[in-house]
Scaffold this motif. Structure first.
Motif, PDB file in Angstrom:
ATOM      1  N   PHE A 128       3.857  -0.748 -15.022  1.00  0.00           N
ATOM      2  CA  PHE A 128       4.271   0.607 -14.667  1.00  0.00           C
ATOM      3  C   PHE A 128       4.919   0.663 -13.288  1.00  0.00           C
ATOM      4  N   HIS A 129       4.671  -0.370 -12.466  1.00  0.00           N
ATOM      5  CA  HIS A 129       5.380  -0.435 -11.191  1.00  0.00           C
ATOM      6  C   HIS A 129       6.809  -0.894 -11.420  1.00  0.00           C
ATOM      7  N   LYS A 130       6.978  -1.761 -12.421  1.00  0.00           N
ATOM      8  CA  LYS A 130       8.300  -2.343 -12.660  1.00  0.00           C
ATOM      9  C   LYS A 130       9.217  -1.415 -13.453  1.00  0.00           C
ATOM     10  N   GLU A 363      -1.452 -11.011  -4.173  1.00  0.00           N
ATOM     11  CA  GLU A 363      -0.105 -10.567  -3.797  1.00  0.00           C
ATOM     12  C   GLU A 363       0.508  -9.767  -4.946  1.00  0.00           C
ATOM     13  N   TYR A 364       1.178  -8.655  -4.620  1.00  0.00           N
ATOM     14  CA  TYR A 364       1.891  -7.873  -5.637  1.00  0.00           C
ATOM     15  C   TYR A 364       3.168  -8.604  -6.027  1.00  0.00           C
ATOM     16  N   ASN A 365       3.872  -9.064  -4.982  1.00  0.00           N
ATOM     17  CA  ASN A 365       5.086  -9.843  -5.229  1.00  0.00           C
ATOM     18  C   ASN A 365       4.848 -11.251  -4.715  1.00  0.00           C
ATOM     19  N   PRO A 366       5.276 -12.252  -5.490  1.00  0.00           N
ATOM     20  CA  PRO A 366       5.038 -13.637  -5.086  1.00  0.00           C
ATOM     21  C   PRO A 366       5.477 -13.882  -3.644  1.00  0.00           C
ATOM     22  N   ALA A 369       1.563 -12.022   0.735  1.00  0.00           N
ATOM     23  CA  ALA A 369       0.109 -11.908   0.656  1.00  0.00           C
ATOM     24  C   ALA A 369      -0.325 -10.523   1.104  1.00  0.00           C
ATOM     25  N   VAL A 370      -1.117  -9.856   0.261  1.00  0.00           N
ATOM     26  CA  VAL A 370      -1.653  -8.543   0.616  1.00  0.00           C
ATOM     27  C   VAL A 370      -3.136  -8.686   0.972  1.00  0.00           C
ATOM     28  N   LEU A 371      -3.847  -9.547   0.224  1.00  0.00           N
ATOM     29  CA  LEU A 371      -5.220  -9.899   0.591  1.00  0.00           C
ATOM     30  C   LEU A 371      -5.245 -11.397   0.858  1.00  0.00           C
ATOM     31  N   PRO A 389      -6.436   0.081   9.307  1.00  0.00           N
ATOM     32  CA  PRO A 389      -5.173   0.807   9.374  1.00  0.00           C
ATOM     33  C   PRO A 389      -4.476   0.904   8.022  1.00  0.00           C
ATOM     34  N   SER A 390      -3.538   1.789   7.959  1.00  0.00           N
ATOM     35  CA  SER A 390      -2.764   1.979   6.734  1.00  0.00           C
ATOM     36  C   SER A 390      -2.055   0.678   6.359  1.00  0.00           C
ATOM     37  N   GLY A 391      -2.100   0.336   5.100  1.00  0.00           N
ATOM     38  CA  GLY A 391      -1.445  -0.881   4.636  1.00  0.00           C
ATOM     39  C   GLY A 391      -2.308  -2.119   4.778  1.00  0.00           C
ATOM     40  N   ALA A 392      -3.558  -1.938   5.204  1.00  0.00           N
ATOM     41  CA  ALA A 392      -4.429  -3.095   5.415  1.00  0.00           C
ATOM     42  C   ALA A 392      -4.814  -3.769   4.104  1.00  0.00           C
ATOM     43  N   GLY A 393      -4.805  -3.001   3.029  1.00  0.00           N
ATOM     44  CA  GLY A 393      -5.177  -3.571   1.734  1.00  0.00           C
ATOM     45  C   GLY A 393      -6.425  -2.932   1.147  1.00  0.00           C
ATOM     46  N   LYS A 394      -6.805  -1.781   1.675  1.00  0.00           N
ATOM     47  CA  LYS A 394      -8.041  -1.143   1.220  1.00  0.00           C
ATOM     48  C   LYS A 394      -7.943  -0.672  -0.238  1.00  0.00           C
ATOM     49  N   SER A 395      -6.875   0.072  -0.546  1.00  0.00           N
ATOM     50  CA  SER A 395      -6.739   0.566  -1.924  1.00  0.00           C
ATOM     51  C   SER A 395      -6.565  -0.601  -2.892  1.00  0.00           C
ATOM     52  N   THR A 396      -5.951  -1.664  -2.403  1.00  0.00           N
ATOM     53  CA  THR A 396      -5.764  -2.835  -3.261  1.00  0.00           C
ATOM     54  C   THR A 396      -7.117  -3.393  -3.683  1.00  0.00           C
ATOM     55  N   ILE A 397      -8.049  -3.457  -2.730  1.00  0.00           N
ATOM     56  CA  ILE A 397      -9.397  -3.935  -3.063  1.00  0.00           C
ATOM     57  C   ILE A 397     -10.015  -3.040  -4.127  1.00  0.00           C
ATOM     58  N   PRO A 435      -9.629   8.252  -7.106  1.00  0.00           N
ATOM     59  CA  PRO A 435      -8.503   7.580  -6.461  1.00  0.00           C
ATOM     60  C   PRO A 435      -7.913   8.404  -5.329  1.00  0.00           C
ATOM     61  N   GLN A 436      -7.058   7.723  -4.576  1.00  0.00           N
ATOM     62  CA  GLN A 436      -6.429   8.375  -3.422  1.00  0.00           C
ATOM     63  C   GLN A 436      -5.580   9.561  -3.879  1.00  0.00           C
ATOM     64  N   GLU A 437      -4.885   9.390  -5.011  1.00  0.00           N
ATOM     65  CA  GLU A 437      -4.078  10.491  -5.535  1.00  0.00           C
ATOM     66  C   GLU A 437      -4.728  11.015  -6.796  1.00  0.00           C
TER      67      GLU A 437
HETATM   68  N1  LIG Z   1       2.495  -1.614  -6.245  1.00  0.00           N
HETATM   69  C1  LIG Z   1       2.750  -2.327  -5.135  1.00  0.00           C
HETATM   70  N2  LIG Z   1       3.754  -3.224  -5.149  1.00  0.00           N
HETATM   71  C2  LIG Z   1       4.011  -3.946  -4.036  1.00  0.00           C
HETATM   72  N3  LIG Z   1       3.355  -3.826  -2.886  1.00  0.00           N
HETATM   73  C3  LIG Z   1       2.348  -2.941  -2.812  1.00  0.00           C
HETATM   74  C4  LIG Z   1       1.998  -2.138  -3.932  1.00  0.00           C
HETATM   75  N4  LIG Z   1       0.970  -1.342  -3.571  1.00  0.00           N
HETATM   76  C5  LIG Z   1       0.694  -1.639  -2.285  1.00  0.00           C
HETATM   77  N5  LIG Z   1       1.506  -2.601  -1.827  1.00  0.00           N
HETATM   78  C6  LIG Z   1       1.467  -3.198  -0.479  1.00  0.00           C
HETATM   79  O1  LIG Z   1       0.191  -3.763  -0.264  1.00  0.00           O
HETATM   80  C7  LIG Z   1      -0.244  -3.512   1.049  1.00  0.00           C
HETATM   81  C8  LIG Z   1      -1.626  -2.900   1.021  1.00  0.00           C
HETATM   82  O2  LIG Z   1      -1.540  -1.646   0.403  1.00  0.00           O
HETATM   83  P1  LIG Z   1      -2.825  -0.727   0.174  1.00  0.00           P
HETATM   84  O3  LIG Z   1      -2.410   0.424  -0.661  1.00  0.00           O
HETATM   85  O4  LIG Z   1      -3.942  -1.562  -0.335  1.00  0.00           O
HETATM   86  O5  LIG Z   1      -3.120  -0.251   1.659  1.00  0.00           O
HETATM   87  P2  LIG Z   1      -4.252   0.726   2.189  1.00  0.00           P
HETATM   88  O6  LIG Z   1      -5.095  -0.077   3.102  1.00  0.00           O
HETATM   89  O7  LIG Z   1      -4.932   1.392   1.057  1.00  0.00           O
HETATM   90  O8  LIG Z   1      -3.421   1.766   3.029  1.00  0.00           O
HETATM   91  P3  LIG Z   1      -3.639   3.361   3.207  1.00  0.00           P
HETATM   92  O9  LIG Z   1      -4.710   3.563   4.225  1.00  0.00           O
HETATM   93  O10 LIG Z   1      -2.325   3.821   3.701  1.00  0.00           O
HETATM   94  O11 LIG Z   1      -3.991   3.935   1.875  1.00  0.00           O
HETATM   95  C9  LIG Z   1       0.793  -2.647   1.726  1.00  0.00           C
HETATM   96  O12 LIG Z   1       1.548  -3.471   2.586  1.00  0.00           O
HETATM   97  C10 LIG Z   1       1.642  -2.151   0.603  1.00  0.00           C
HETATM   98  O13 LIG Z   1       2.990  -2.109   0.991  1.00  0.00           O
END
Ligand SMILES: Nc1ncnc2c1ncn2[C@@H]1O[C@H](COP(=O)(O)OP(=O)(O)OP(=O)(O)O)[C@@H](O)[C@H]1O
Ligand SMILES: [Mg+2]
Length: 604
Positions: A128-130, A363-366, A369-371, A389-397, A435-437
């Motif tokens: 769904f991202h693609k 990693e989302y894209n090869p 590295a996100v985590l 901070p924003s973008g740290a990878g919290k939502s990814t976890i 979720p966040q949204e």
């Molecule tokens: N679908 C995606 N495709 C590619 N990269 C992504 C995708 N979602 C998030 N990222 C990247 O992964 C990294 C971590 O994103 P994440 O959403 O986990 O951050 P976060 O810590 O939750 O930030 P926030 O506090 O702003 O919510 C960011 O650099 C973001 O650009």
């Protein structure tokens, strides 16, 4: 397997109906051929030929129905009567045939759409991202509709050949020389139609792609209408849409310039054949090589056969565009899940709520590295908070725990099982996510809350709404819990939606709870109340809390401090504040000012 064969498989599900439709098609063809025969009789009665040999005339005369000298007029009457008689069954056959074919193709369309819908929901988050939503919708709508509207092909594929073979047989019987002459054009016709229609398939693909662009543009702009308006970009969007819309028109026109060639081409060839028949046939009548009525009948047959051949030309166009649409449909159906599910996967039972991250890389894209080596655990019943901070990878976890994506290194374990070994449905059954949204569906507020447990009673729904501090605002709506929400829950504030989302998670009563900024849209006072509810909810469950606010993380058993995909610090609130690291710094800058404003807000 090629798309045509796969479409055929969908079609053959309805074999019975198709066979019945074919029988009706045969009946129609039979009626048409009989009519040409009667036309021959009529011409004979009117003119040149002795009708005494006609078996109907013989029958009439022998049985004293009419005298031999009245035979010609009698035959005219008989033919008129027979024509009326023959139109009735022909109409019936035609009705049943048309309905059956339409019902089969509509069913096929519905089946394909159903399969696509089910398949899309089996696909992982990454898909769904693609993909663009508008493109998927266009394939399910426009391309399936194109396949469905090919009912014409099916009809003609069944009775076209019958008409042609039957008609030609009779034409041969009347005059094989003239028939051969008429057929001279056929090979030329076949070759040129083939060459014209070969381009139809790629042109259809381009047309459908540009139509998908139009759809996607509409979808995106309506979804983003708030942003468009706030930035005053309406004009820009209209221009952008006009560009896409015009490109689609150009594609359609290119397609039609080719498509419209087919029938005139056949007509011209047919015209040449007709000229031959008139010239040679006329000469044969004049030299008494053929009777006038036979030539008349031959000409009518030639028209009928040419009509069927013309439809065959159309058929090759429709075939090509159906296959093109089929290719686009099967592209969706062939998208494979990159989250393979084990056939003998573990089904979780009596879960306590142990979650472990073991050196997780993602990693989302090869290559991005996100985590980067995250390890921690949430013990049963424990509340673990993540800040950073924003973008740290919290939502990814948060997204990795229900296995929306697979880790690219290390492992995530739930109850000691690698989540890749657990049946996904069983894994997700154990958890609820705020979720966040917040996404709300069109439907009533009660339905939205009961989303995770459709059978829930109204009492249960109200209980969780009360716990999530949502009850008060819900009952203020004239329709209360039956208030209908728009597609995206238009009509509710961000904080109200978040509280519905929390109530929804509460109702699922999960062992593992994931809260991603669950209270971020609430004011301090509401947050306190919801926080109370959450504290109650968190008891006896493992909870992952992602939050910016101090009040939310203060009571957590452990806090992880993340930056750039790594866990930098972890410990209890007081420990971290005392250690003077990143958390202490965050606390000083962000949380303290927030606390001050929270206190200010409360005392004012
Ligand atoms: N679908 C995606 N495709 C590619 N990269 C992504 C995708 N979602 C998030 N990222 C990247 O992964 C990294 C971590 O994103 P994440 O959403 O986990 O951050 P976060 O810590 O939750 O930030 P926030 O506090 O702003 O919510 C960011 O650099 C973001 O650009
Ligand atoms: Mg986030």
């Amino acid at each position: 397997m090629n798309p045509a064969r796969r479409l055929l498989k969908y079609l053959l599900v309805y074999k019975g109906r198709l066979v019945f439709a074919a029988v009706c098609g045969l009946g129609m063809t039979g009626c048409t051929l009989l009519m040409t025969l009667f036309t021959g009789w009529f011409l004979a009665a009117c003119g040149d030929k002795d009708v005494a040999s006609n078996w109907l005339v013989k029958f009439g005369v022998n049985h004293g129905l009419f005298a031999a000298h009245d035979a010609r007029m009698a035959l005219v009457w008989i033919v008129a009567g027979l024509l009326i008689l023959i139109y009735l069954p022909k109409g019936l056959f035609s009705y049943v045939n048309a309905y059956l074919i339409a019902s089969v193709t509509s069913r096929v369309g519905t089946d394909i759409r159903g399969d696509m819908y089910a398949h899309i929901h089996s696909l992982p988050m990454r898909y769904f991202h693609k993909s663009r939503i508008g493109d998927i919708m266009s394939r399910m709508g426009n391309d399936v509709y194109l396949i469905q509207s090919s009912s014409l092909v099916v009809t003609q594929a069944i009775d076209g050949p019958i008409t042609i073979v039957g008609g030609l047989a009779r034409m041969f019987w009347l005059s094989w020389q003239l028939t051969l002459l008429a057929l001279i054009c056929v090979p030329m016709m076949a070759v040129s139609i083939d060459r014209i229609t070969k381009k139809i398939r790629p042109l259809t693909t381009i047309t459908q792609e540009s139509l998908a662009d139009v759809n996607a543009t509409i979808e995106e702009s309506i979804t983003g209408v708030r942003i468009i308006k706030s930035f005053g970009m309406e004009e820009h969007e209209v221009k952008r849409f006009n560009g896409v819309n015009t490109r689609s028109l150009m594609a359609v026109l290119r397609y039609w310039r080719r498509n419209a060639l087919v029938l005139p081409f056949i007509d011209v060839m047919g015209g040449v054949a007709t000229a031959f028949i008139i010239a040679i046939g006329g000469w044969m009548v004049v030299t008494n090589a053929i009777s006038f009525s036979d030539l008349g009948q031959f000409a009518v047959l030639a028209f009928v056969v040419a009509g069927a051949a013309k439809q065959f030309g159309r058929l090759s166009v429709v075939y090509q565009q159906t296959v093109a649409a089929g290719e686009r449909v099967f592209e969706v159906l062939d998208t494979r899940s990159d989250l393979p599910e084990k056939a003998d996967g573990v089904v979780l039972k009596d879960v306590r709520g142990l979650v472990e991250f073991d050196d997780v890389h993602f990693e989302y894209n090869p290559g991005e590295a996100v985590l980067d080596g995250v390890s921690f655990s949430i013990q049963p019943g424990e509340a673990v908070a993540i800040v950073g901070p924003s973008g740290a990878g919290k939502s990814t976890i948060a997204d990795l725990i229900p296995r929306f994506y697979d880790v690219t290194g290390g492992a995530i374990l739930v109850e000691g099982h690698d989540i890749r070994d657990i049946k996904t449905a069983s894994l997700r059954d154990q958890m609820a996510m705020v979720p966040q949204e917040t996404i709300l569906f069109s439907g009533t507020i009660a339905e939205n809350i009961a989303y995770g447990r459709p059978g829930a009673s109204m009492d249960e729904v109200m209980n969780v709404a009360q716990a999530a501090n949502a009850h008060e605002f819900i009952v203020q709506f004239p329709n209360g819990y039956d208030t209908v929400l728009g597609e995206r829950g238009v009509g509710l504030s961000g904080g109200q939606r978040q509280r519905i989302s929390i109530a929804r998670a509460l109702l699922k009563n999960p062992k593992i709870l994931i809260l991603d900024e669950a209270t971020s849209s609430l004011d301090a006072a509401s947050e306190d109340v919801v926080q109370e509810a959450l504290d109650r909810l968190m008891k006896g469950r493992s909870t992952l809390i992602i939050a910016h606010r101090l009040s939310t993380v203060k009571n957590a058993d452990r806090i992880l401090v993340m930056d750039q995909g790594r866990v930098l610090e972890s410990g209890a609130f007081d420990e971290l504040v005392g250690s003077g690291g990143m958390f202490a710094q965050l606390y000083r800058t962000q949380f303290r000012s927030q606390e001050a404003s929270d206190v200010g807000a409360q005392s004012s």
